[in-house]
Design a protein around this motif. Structure first.
Motif, PDB file in Angstrom:
ATOM      1  N   ASN A   1       0.441  -2.096   1.648  1.00  0.00           N
ATOM      2  CA  ASN A   1       1.136  -2.311   0.391  1.00  0.00           C
ATOM      3  C   ASN A   1       2.641  -2.185   0.620  1.00  0.00           C
ATOM      4  O   ASN A   1       3.102  -1.236   1.259  1.00  0.00           O
ATOM      5  N   TYR A   2       3.403  -3.127   0.103  1.00  0.00           N
ATOM      6  CA  TYR A   2       4.841  -3.147   0.373  1.00  0.00           C
ATOM      7  C   TYR A   2       5.550  -1.920  -0.167  1.00  0.00           C
ATOM      8  O   TYR A   2       6.489  -1.418   0.444  1.00  0.00           O
ATOM      9  N   ASN A   3       5.104  -1.418  -1.305  1.00  0.00           N
ATOM     10  CA  ASN A   3       5.831  -0.326  -1.974  1.00  0.00           C
ATOM     11  C   ASN A   3       5.512   1.055  -1.414  1.00  0.00           C
ATOM     12  O   ASN A   3       6.407   1.890  -1.273  1.00  0.00           O
ATOM     13  N   ASP A   4       4.248   1.308  -1.086  1.00  0.00           N
ATOM     14  CA  ASP A   4       3.898   2.668  -0.663  1.00  0.00           C
ATOM     15  C   ASP A   4       3.279   2.740   0.733  1.00  0.00           C
ATOM     16  O   ASP A   4       2.830   3.814   1.166  1.00  0.00           O
ATOM     17  N   ASN A   5       3.236   1.610   1.451  1.00  0.00           N
ATOM     18  CA  ASN A   5       2.708   1.558   2.823  1.00  0.00           C
ATOM     19  C   ASN A   5       1.234   1.938   2.920  1.00  0.00           C
ATOM     20  O   ASN A   5       0.741   2.257   4.008  1.00  0.00           O
TER      21      ASN A   5
ATOM     22  N   TRP B   1       4.374 -12.292  -0.554  1.00  0.00           N
ATOM     23  CA  TRP B   1       4.647 -12.014  -1.963  1.00  0.00           C
ATOM     24  C   TRP B   1       3.657 -12.841  -2.780  1.00  0.00           C
ATOM     25  O   TRP B   1       3.841 -14.025  -2.993  1.00  0.00           O
TER      26      TRP B   1
ATOM     27  N   ASP C   1       1.386  -8.774  -6.002  1.00  0.00           N
ATOM     28  CA  ASP C   1       1.747  -7.662  -5.127  1.00  0.00           C
ATOM     29  C   ASP C   1       2.504  -8.157  -3.906  1.00  0.00           C
ATOM     30  O   ASP C   1       2.691  -9.360  -3.707  1.00  0.00           O
ATOM     31  N   GLY C   2       2.962  -7.199  -3.099  1.00  0.00           N
ATOM     32  CA  GLY C   2       3.590  -7.490  -1.828  1.00  0.00           C
ATOM     33  C   GLY C   2       2.777  -6.854  -0.717  1.00  0.00           C
ATOM     34  O   GLY C   2       2.409  -5.675  -0.807  1.00  0.00           O
ATOM     35  N   GLN C   3       2.476  -7.627   0.315  1.00  0.00           N
ATOM     36  CA  GLN C   3       1.697  -7.122   1.441  1.00  0.00           C
ATOM     37  C   GLN C   3       2.503  -7.327   2.714  1.00  0.00           C
ATOM     38  O   GLN C   3       2.952  -8.437   2.994  1.00  0.00           O
ATOM     39  N   THR C   4       2.691  -6.276   3.490  1.00  0.00           N
ATOM     40  CA  THR C   4       3.543  -6.342   4.669  1.00  0.00           C
ATOM     41  C   THR C   4       2.783  -5.973   5.927  1.00  0.00           C
ATOM     42  O   THR C   4       1.887  -5.113   5.895  1.00  0.00           O
TER      43      THR C   4
ATOM     44  N   GLN D   1       9.587  -3.130   5.417  1.00  0.00           N
ATOM     45  CA  GLN D   1      10.177  -3.889   4.329  1.00  0.00           C
ATOM     46  C   GLN D   1      11.161  -4.920   4.883  1.00  0.00           C
ATOM     47  O   GLN D   1      11.320  -5.059   6.097  1.00  0.00           O
TER      48      GLN D   1
END
Length: 349
Positions: A87-91, A219, A223-226, A230
């Motif tokens: 998850n991009y925001n909380d890893n 994106w 959600d954002g997936q990395t 970031q």
């Protein structure tokens, strides 16, 4: 008396901190006995924690379209499918297999690096069209403190956005204009092919294997997936590891790049001749005859071997391959000579 008490308090605090540190170290040792017994194992563990590594193998198939990947033996093959996204925001790790799963596959061929990004997507807009995602990619053609290239690829096939954060020069050539992208719908969502041709990265070829740094962030509509940190976090980019090619595969890459470089050299030679010699300016003619023409003659002499390229053995190919920078960087070399020529004319050097 006050100073003495302060010194005593500091001493007691120091002892407490030391004891605490020893206790933590002992706990860590007991939790990881293999690491304490084998320092190399500990280093490997640290590297595994800090960097994901994706292994890129050689392929022969034509994989230039999304459906060619879907119909290939690589698709959904766990030996090639990379799903370790966060998850991009909380890893937080994203479990694979969800309705909006993001994954990628990569292989390399004689002509370049082939990436396929699979973006599962269940949502449609009010018109029934599949909602698009944006794939933000960061590529570093090597390891260490090197320039990175950024591009944002819409899964729908809309225009790609390219960003270069260092000035173009002979060691930093932009991806725009060379990368090939093919994106479209596949069963379950979107499929996006990104091909980086070797001629753009001729000084970073995996002729002996090696690593590139890489990250991709999807994106999606919600959600954002990395895969590696970031945006603009090169310290958290993960690694693409190229499996070392065989002697035949290595030579195939070299011969592909040599063919391109020789063609580029000839085209640039014609353009330089038109610019500097085929005009009435005496200074331009003097510059061309004195400094440019010798470079063109030398390059063309080496190019006389190209007619037997298909018959060259590995040693002969290696030797001719040393000419690639000279052919590919002809314009840069002429620019360098022009700057020196103007300095000499201006300052009488």
């Amino acid at each position: 008396m006050l100073n003495k008490n302060r010194r005593l308090a500091v001493l007691l605090l120091s002892l407490a901190i030391t004891a605490c540190g020893l206790t933590q170290a002992q706990a860590a040792d007991s939790a990881n006995p293999a690491d304490t017994a084998n320092p190399a194992s500990a280093a490997s563990s640290i590297n595994a924690e800090n960097k994901k590594v994706y292994e890129i193998k050689w392929a022969e198939e034509d994989l230039s379209t999304p459906m060619s990947w879907v119909e290939s033996p690589y698709f959904n093959n766990p030996l090639y499918k990379e799903t370790r996204f966060e998850n991009y925001n909380d890893n937080a790790p994203i479990p694979p297999g969800g309705p909006r799963e993001t994954s990628f596959y990569m292989v390399y061929r004689a002509d370049g690096l082939y990436m396929f990004l699979q973006s599962n997507e269940p949502e449609t807009d009010p018109n029934g069209n599949l909602k698009e995602s944006w794939l933000e990619m960061f590529v570093v053609t090597g390891e260490g403190d090197l320039p990175y290239h950024q591009m944002i690829v819409p899964t729908s096939g809309n225009a790609v956005e390219y960003y270069e954060w260092q000035t173009e020069y002979r060691d930093n050539r932009p991806l725009k204009g060379s990368v090939k992208i093919n994106s479209g719908q596949i069963p379950g969502g979107w499929g996006t092919v990104v091909i980086i041709p070797w001629e753009n990265v001729y000084d970073a070829l995996p002729l002996n294997g090696g690593n590139w740094q890489f990250n991709v962030i999807r994106w999606s509509p919600s959600d954002g997936q990395t895969w590696g940190g970031q945006v603009h976090q090169p310290g958290r980019f993960n690694l693409l590891h190229f499996q070392a090619p065989t002697a035949e595969q290595r030579m195939a890459i070299q011969k592909y790049v040599l063919t391109y470089a020789w063609s580029k050299f000839q085209t640039t030679s014609d353009e330089l001749t038109a610019a500097w010699f085929n005009n009435d300016n005496k200074e331009d003619k003097d510059f061309f005859n004195g400094l440019v023409r010798p470079m063109l003659v030398e390059g063309k002499v080496k190019g006389n071997q190209m007619h037997k390229l298909d018959r060259m053995n590995p040693a002969e190919t290696d030797e001719l391959f040393q000419t690639v920078p000279e052919w590919m960087e002809l314009r840069y070399n002429v620019d360098d000579q022009r700057q020196q020529f103007l300095k000499n004319a201006l300052f009488g050097m």
